[in-house]
Every structure is written in C-alpha cells, then in structure tokens.
Motif scaffolding. Structure first.
Motif: not given
Length: 220
Positions: A68-89
């Motif tokens: 998880v990187s670059f996680q954004f949220w509004r002050p005082g709130k629990h909701d957030s948006v973020f970049a997510y990546e994983y690898t397979t193989g």
C-alpha cells in the motif's frame, strides 16, 4: 584482482549510485506532488509504503509483495483511498497487479460479499464451486456477478434503489466491490493521484444508496 576488474567494479558502483539517486529524486518529487495535491483537496496523505490493512478481503490474500502506498484520507475520517499492488507468479512468469482502492466504513456488519463486472469474481467463484447470486433484474444479472456468504444479505442489499444506482453509474462498471464486516473495498485499475480524490468521494457516497434496513438486520 587486476586493474581492469577494479575499474569495471568502480564503473558499475558509480552507475548503481547514479541510478539510486535518480530513483530517490523521482520518489521525492512524487511525494512532494502528493502532499501538495492533498493539501489542495483538503486531504492528508501517508506516502510511505506498507503492507495492506489487516482485513480479510480476498484482494489482500492474493499474491505476494503486497504494498500500500500514497494513502489519502480526510482529516478526522476513517475512509481512505490508496495505491495497491501485489505480484503473482515468479521468474519469467511474474506479474505485478496495480490497483487504486477506496476503503469505506459501513453502518452495518456485512457478511463477506463480492460484486463485480461479469467475468471478474465469477471466475474465482466457479473454481470454488460457488454459484452466482441473481436478483430481480435481468440487466443487472447480465452486467454483474454477485457472490456472498449470506445470500439473504446480498438480496436485501441489492433492492430496487441500489440496483438502479449500479445500473445508472457508469463508473461502477469499472469497479469491483468487496463487503466484509463494517467495511467496503472498492477496487479499480491504477489511476493517477489527481483522480484519487474524486474516486474517494464517489466511494464514500455509496452506502447512502444501500438500504437503511441493513443497519438493524446486520448491526455492528
């Protein structure tokens, strides 16, 4: 070690040092840009790289090297948006999967439920021997696949008003949804940071389109 080997090692070390500096400077520029955008839109940001939230969403169980990187949220709130990546193989078959995710709190405790465009969750469900849940809308059933640990919950959540929202919202067709406990995870393809804020606010509004009765039927 002969002189030629020493010179070769020195050149390689210098090259690696330059590459490291270039990567570091690019990272610092991205962080500075993210901080500036967050301030402009009224958000806070954590630009660090970390593991996924400790929530049992299927997405977070997949692959390895989960970040998880670059996680954004509004002050005082629990909701957030973020970049997510994983690898397979591995080796030549290794593949990195990159998404933008919004994590939104719910006013009810959802049994594990997944909603996604045709072909996304249904392939996984078929492998596990699970059947898709269908609602009283042929068009919705053509566009989406629904899988849930509690069919009653899924049918209750997808009432006429919620189905109308799914069918009206073009953005929903490019998003996969996971509900589990008091959280909803919205998953889409990786987008630039400048679009994170609109995606966040769109996702935060989704619970308002779901039946209020879920709060009493499935209390937190």
């Amino acid at each position: 070690m002969d002189v030629v080997s020493l010179v070769t090692l020195a050149v390689l070390a210098a090259g690696l040092g330059v590459a490291f500096l270039i990567i570091r400077r690019a990272r610092l520029r991205r962080v500075a840009a993210a901080v500036a955008m967050a301030a402009r839109y009224g958000f806070q940001v954590d630009p660090s790289t970390k593991g996924p939230p400790e929530l049992r969403f299927d997405l977070f169980e997949r692959g390895k090297s989960k970040k998880v990187s670059f996680q954004f949220w509004r002050p005082g709130k629990h909701d957030s948006v973020f970049a997510y990546e994983y690898t397979t193989g591995s080796g030549d078959t290794a593949q990195t999967h990159r998404h933008t995710c919004a994590l939104v709190s719910l006013p009810f405790a959802a049994p594990h439920t997944k909603i996604g465009p045709e072909g996304f969750w249904s392939k996984l469900g078929a492998r596990l021997g699970r059947r898709d849940i269908e609602v009283e809308s042929p068009r919705f059933n053509d566009l989406y696949r629904v899988d849930s640990d509690d069919e009653r919950f899924a049918i209750t959540m997808l009432d006429g008003r919620a189905i109308d929202w799914f069918l009206r919202g073009n953005a929903a067709h490019a998003v996969r949804f996971e509900f589990w406990g008091p959280w909803m995870l919205c998953i889409t393809d990786r987008m630039d940071h400048e679009f994170f804020f609109g995606f966040h606010d769109w996702a935060v509004g989704i619970p308002g389109h779901l039946p209020e009765v879920l709060t009493s039927l499935y209390p937190i």
